[in-house]
Write a protein that holds these residues in place. Structure first.
Motif, PDB file in Angstrom:
ATOM      1  N   GLU A  50       0.795  -1.231   0.000  1.00 25.70           N
ATOM      2  CA  GLU A  50       0.000   0.000   0.000  1.00 25.70           C
ATOM      3  C   GLU A  50       0.830   1.284   0.000  1.00 25.70           C
ATOM      4  O   GLU A  50       0.276   2.398  -0.082  1.00 25.70           O
ATOM      5  N   THR A  52       2.770   4.327  -1.333  1.00 25.02           N
ATOM      6  CA  THR A  52       2.642   5.057  -2.594  1.00 25.02           C
ATOM      7  C   THR A  52       4.017   5.409  -3.177  1.00 25.02           C
ATOM      8  O   THR A  52       5.034   5.407  -2.466  1.00 25.02           O
ATOM      9  N   THR A  53       4.014   5.750  -4.443  1.00 22.71           N
ATOM     10  CA  THR A  53       5.238   6.204  -5.111  1.00 22.71           C
ATOM     11  C   THR A  53       5.782   7.447  -4.423  1.00 22.71           C
ATOM     12  O   THR A  53       7.000   7.593  -4.259  1.00 22.71           O
ATOM     13  N   GLU A  54       4.897   8.330  -3.992  1.00 25.66           N
ATOM     14  CA  GLU A  54       5.320   9.549  -3.305  1.00 25.66           C
ATOM     15  C   GLU A  54       6.021   9.224  -1.986  1.00 25.66           C
ATOM     16  O   GLU A  54       7.027   9.852  -1.636  1.00 25.66           O
ATOM     17  N   GLN A  55       5.507   8.256  -1.243  1.00 24.84           N
ATOM     18  CA  GLN A  55       6.142   7.863   0.018  1.00 24.84           C
ATOM     19  C   GLN A  55       7.523   7.250  -0.245  1.00 24.84           C
ATOM     20  O   GLN A  55       8.474   7.520   0.487  1.00 24.84           O
TER      21      GLN A  55
END
Length: 156
Positions: A50, A52-55
């Protein structure tokens, strides 16, 4: 993919990566792991589904920033940090790890200060804060234990 396959792939990938890296650095001297030996600290991250790419990008940026943010006695002590996305390997032996880094320390004392708790005291509070941020994002096994970090250390 089964855990058995992942374990075999990890076992195959780590020596290949280390051999390639070690070939480009100063050769290891037999028994030269004393307090003044340079230390290479290799870290790879595998994330929870779960995340994200941003995280992931935030983890990457925070990790690379440690090179200048980690201070000991008011001075930077990390010689260098390099790393990034490791998913494009032609060998395909990443075992699900998505980012990899190589951190260089000039001596064992600096390495131990960086590694910090629960292994050594005193410790670097900046690196400790990074671990607190990133650890909840890493993959876990069926028992809930983190298996989303691979760490290898060796003197050069």
């Amino acid at each position: 993919m089964t855990n058995d396959r992942i374990s075999r792939r990890t076992a195959l990938a780590a020596p290949v990566a280390l051999t390639a890296f070690a070939a480009s650095t100063t050769p290891l001297a037999k028994g030269d792991d004393g307090p003044s030996s340079e230390i290479k600290h290799v870290v790879a991250f595998r994330y929870r589904p779960e995340v994200t790419t941003e995280q992931k990008t935030e983890v990457l940026n925070r990790f690379l920033a440690l090179e200048h943010q980690c201070l000991r006695d008011g001075k930077p002590y990390v010689v260098s940090i390099g790393g990034g996305d490791c998913t494009r390997s032609l060998e395909g032996l990443t075992a699900g790890f998505e980012q990899a880094f190589i951190v260089t320390f000039s001596n064992r004392a600096d390495y131990e200060y960086y590694i910090g708790r629960p292994f050594t005291y005193p410790f670097d509070p900046v690196h400790d804060a990074f671990k607190a941020y990133s650890t909840p994002l890493l993959a876990v096994d069926e028992t809930g234990r983190t298996n989303g970090a691979l760490v290898l250390d060796f003197p050069t």
